[in-house]
Design an enzyme around this catalytic site. Sequence first.
Site, PDB file in Angstrom:
ATOM      1  N   LYS A 150       0.958  -1.203   0.191  1.00 14.88           N
ATOM      2  CA  LYS A 150      -0.046  -0.180  -0.008  1.00 14.88           C
ATOM      3  C   LYS A 150       0.863   1.313  -0.051  1.00 14.88           C
ATOM      4  CE  LYS A 150      -1.993   2.548   3.180  1.00 14.88           C
ATOM      5  NZ  LYS A 150      -2.115   4.058   2.544  1.00 14.88           N
ATOM      6  N   GLU A 203      10.395   1.901  10.173  1.00 12.45           N
ATOM      7  CA  GLU A 203      11.297   3.041   9.469  1.00 12.45           C
ATOM      8  C   GLU A 203      10.473   4.359  10.002  1.00 12.45           C
ATOM      9  OE1 GLU A 203      14.562   2.976   8.443  1.00 12.45           O
ATOM     10  OE2 GLU A 203      14.666   0.826   8.219  1.00 12.45           O
ATOM     11  N   CYS A 257      13.026  12.127   6.687  1.00 10.96           N
ATOM     12  CA  CYS A 257      13.009  11.361   8.280  1.00 10.96           C
ATOM     13  C   CYS A 257      14.405  11.584   8.862  1.00 10.96           C
ATOM     14  CB  CYS A 257      12.676   9.894   7.882  1.00 10.96           C
ATOM     15  SG  CYS A 257      13.515   9.099   6.636  1.00 10.96           S
ATOM     16  N   GLU A 303       9.152  15.762  16.127  1.00 13.44           N
ATOM     17  CA  GLU A 303       9.479  15.708  14.542  1.00 13.44           C
ATOM     18  C   GLU A 303       8.591  17.106  14.021  1.00 13.44           C
ATOM     19  OE1 GLU A 303       8.591  12.532  12.202  1.00 13.44           O
ATOM     20  OE2 GLU A 303      10.355  12.571  11.140  1.00 13.44           O
TER      21      GLU A 303
HETATM   22  P1  NAD Z   1       2.084   8.305   8.239  1.00 10.17           P
HETATM   23  O1  NAD Z   1       2.491   7.523   9.442  1.00 10.17           O
HETATM   24  O2  NAD Z   1       1.032   9.031   8.433  1.00 10.17           O
HETATM   25  O3  NAD Z   1       1.545   7.209   7.216  1.00 10.17           O
HETATM   26  C1  NAD Z   1       2.647   6.347   6.350  1.00 10.17           C
HETATM   27  C2  NAD Z   1       1.724   5.274   5.822  1.00 10.17           C
HETATM   28  O4  NAD Z   1       0.794   4.311   6.804  1.00 10.17           O
HETATM   29  C3  NAD Z   1       0.790   5.731   4.748  1.00 10.17           C
HETATM   30  O5  NAD Z   1       0.714   4.702   3.857  1.00 10.17           O
HETATM   31  C4  NAD Z   1      -0.390   5.826   5.657  1.00 10.17           C
HETATM   32  O6  NAD Z   1      -1.743   5.439   4.932  1.00 10.17           O
HETATM   33  C5  NAD Z   1      -0.311   4.268   6.488  1.00 10.17           C
HETATM   34  N1  NAD Z   1      -1.207   4.435   7.469  1.00 10.17           N
HETATM   35  C6  NAD Z   1      -1.724   5.426   8.412  1.00 10.17           C
HETATM   36  N2  NAD Z   1      -2.213   5.020   9.543  1.00 10.17           N
HETATM   37  C7  NAD Z   1      -2.230   3.499   9.523  1.00 10.17           C
HETATM   38  C8  NAD Z   1      -2.620   2.566  10.472  1.00 10.17           C
HETATM   39  N3  NAD Z   1      -3.293   2.822  11.315  1.00 10.17           N
HETATM   40  N4  NAD Z   1      -2.304   1.182   9.890  1.00 10.17           N
HETATM   41  C9  NAD Z   1      -1.606   0.983   8.910  1.00 10.17           C
HETATM   42  N5  NAD Z   1      -1.302   2.048   8.174  1.00 10.17           N
HETATM   43  C10 NAD Z   1      -1.365   3.107   8.440  1.00 10.17           C
HETATM   44  O7  NAD Z   1       3.329   8.943   7.873  1.00 10.17           O
HETATM   45  P2  NAD Z   1       3.487   9.934   6.681  1.00 10.17           P
HETATM   46  O8  NAD Z   1       2.831  11.089   7.166  1.00 10.17           O
HETATM   47  O9  NAD Z   1       3.032   9.317   5.231  1.00 10.17           O
HETATM   48  O10 NAD Z   1       5.015   9.920   6.652  1.00 10.17           O
HETATM   49  C11 NAD Z   1       5.784  10.912   7.240  1.00 10.17           C
HETATM   50  C12 NAD Z   1       6.538  10.123   8.424  1.00 10.17           C
HETATM   51  O11 NAD Z   1       7.129   9.053   7.988  1.00 10.17           O
HETATM   52  C13 NAD Z   1       7.557  11.015   9.241  1.00 10.17           C
HETATM   53  O12 NAD Z   1       7.194  10.854  10.514  1.00 10.17           O
HETATM   54  C14 NAD Z   1       8.809  10.345   8.847  1.00 10.17           C
HETATM   55  O13 NAD Z   1      10.053  10.769   9.674  1.00 10.17           O
HETATM   56  C15 NAD Z   1       8.344   9.110   8.553  1.00 10.17           C
HETATM   57  N6  NAD Z   1       9.644   8.655   7.665  1.00 10.17           N
HETATM   58  C16 NAD Z   1      10.443   7.802   8.105  1.00 10.17           C
HETATM   59  C17 NAD Z   1      11.274   7.111   7.207  1.00 10.17           C
HETATM   60  C18 NAD Z   1      12.521   6.044   7.780  1.00 10.17           C
HETATM   61  O14 NAD Z   1      13.170   5.591   6.856  1.00 10.17           O
HETATM   62  N7  NAD Z   1      12.774   6.246   9.014  1.00 10.17           N
HETATM   63  C19 NAD Z   1      11.399   7.584   5.961  1.00 10.17           C
HETATM   64  C20 NAD Z   1      10.641   8.493   5.376  1.00 10.17           C
HETATM   65  C21 NAD Z   1       9.501   9.049   6.264  1.00 10.17           C
END
Ligand code: NAD
Length: 477
Positions: A172, A247, A281, A381
Amino acid sequence: MSDYNFDVHHINGAWVQAESSERIEVIDAATEEVIGRIPAGTAKEVDTAVKAARAAFDSWSTTTPEFRGNLLKAASEAILARTEELAVIQSREVGTPLALSRAMHVGLPSVTVGSQNDFVGHAFDPEIIGNATIVKEAIGVVGLIAPWNFPLQQVVAKVAPALAAGCTIVLKPSEFAPLTTYALIEILEAAGLPAGVLNVVFGDGPTVGEAIVTHPDIDMVSFTGSTAVGKRICALAADKVKRVALELGGKSPLVVLPDADVNMVAQRVVGAITLNSGQACSALTRIVVPQSRLAEVESAILAAVATIKVGDPMSEDTAMGPLVSERQLGRVRALIDKGIAEGARLLTGGSGLPEGLTKGYYVQPTVFSDVTIDMTIAQEEIFGPVMSIQPYDDALGDDEAVRIANATVYGLAAAVMGADVARANAVARRIRAGQVEVNAGAFNPIAPFGGYKQSGHGRELGRHAVEEYLEMKALLN
Ligand code: NAD
């Protein structure tokens, strides 16, 4: 510019009409216009996708690593051949300036996909321990959930090693930036990926994401996203004792040692602010500076930040575009206001729109100083172009710099700068983070990447990423 309207998922090698008529709009970050629509998938569609992945597993997992590596190599070249199209889509979805998009949102994913071919064979090398032969096997059907900030890269950082390992997939992508996944499916299929190996259900987190995480026939979940959602995923997956790779977020420090080159510091700060408007991130967001050099560092940063050209991501000379979404803009502005309210000293920027921009999710590059570890902006963050300078007492030395650097729940990345390279490396080793650059050491796309502490567990990129998707078996003779 044409729209991207999709009403299909991809299951068992075919484009499958979505069962619900509900659509999720994809918005252009700079114009706020709707540029595309994707289906809002359902738990039933996830179940169909899991069945297809399960059926394909036995045959895919017994292909040779070389076969899988070669297929990925061909896909990597096909990604590059579509650079302009893929870069434009991501510049519109995320707001990344086009020049950066070509390199980061297309060039890097191409390397991530193609590099599997270089090490996938070694990931399966057997090991002998006395009478035990240790063999590695694909873990099974994996559920992959990606964020929006590097749309294609975050997807292939999971898909490519999972495929290389011999796993079959239910994926997804983020609903905020899903459009390049359609192209990726075409590319992998043209490269020869068999039906059922990669299944994609588009949609939101609570419905499609949670259906993936809780599905009894998914063996492992790999998630990249916020720490809050990561915690929920861990809890949900525990019921089936599912392996989870996470991650998550970061609050990465740049430690400036007393003998650091101030121009190097300022340039690195500009790089961190402009890379995806701080929506990375691993973005360096805290500059830990000795009090004796504070004034000098502040003025170098101010001068460098003043040169950042904020504007239309489609313009070749733009250094920083908008944030991804209205939600993200609201969050970043609120945190800037919180920094001011909690007493941090605003050096430049603020929560207002950048001059001359009236449309799009733009925010000004913002730098605070005199930020203490108890402040919200030192702990949370922000995921925007906001930098916090945290002074430390020279008399307390490197211990104090390390203490401040480590004083968050995160541990994804860090940086250290200092003319004495041995000392800088010694400090780097004391920082609790998965990746630490010393004197602006360049990003390495095949070095393991991942977090300590609440930045997650598991590693992506390179050979270590393939190992995440393997089980280990001891054969005793
Ligand atoms: P998010 O947690 O809102 O969403 C990430 C993904 O999870 C999306 O596909 C979303 O639809 C899905 N999701 C949301 N709620 C869910 C649930 N209850 N169950 C399962 N899936 C769910 O994050 P975002 O806003 O898309 O991305 C930003 C975040 O990602 C930041 O915190 C950033 O630091 C982190 N990030 C981390 C890395 C890393 O490698 N550590 C890399 C990129 C981004």
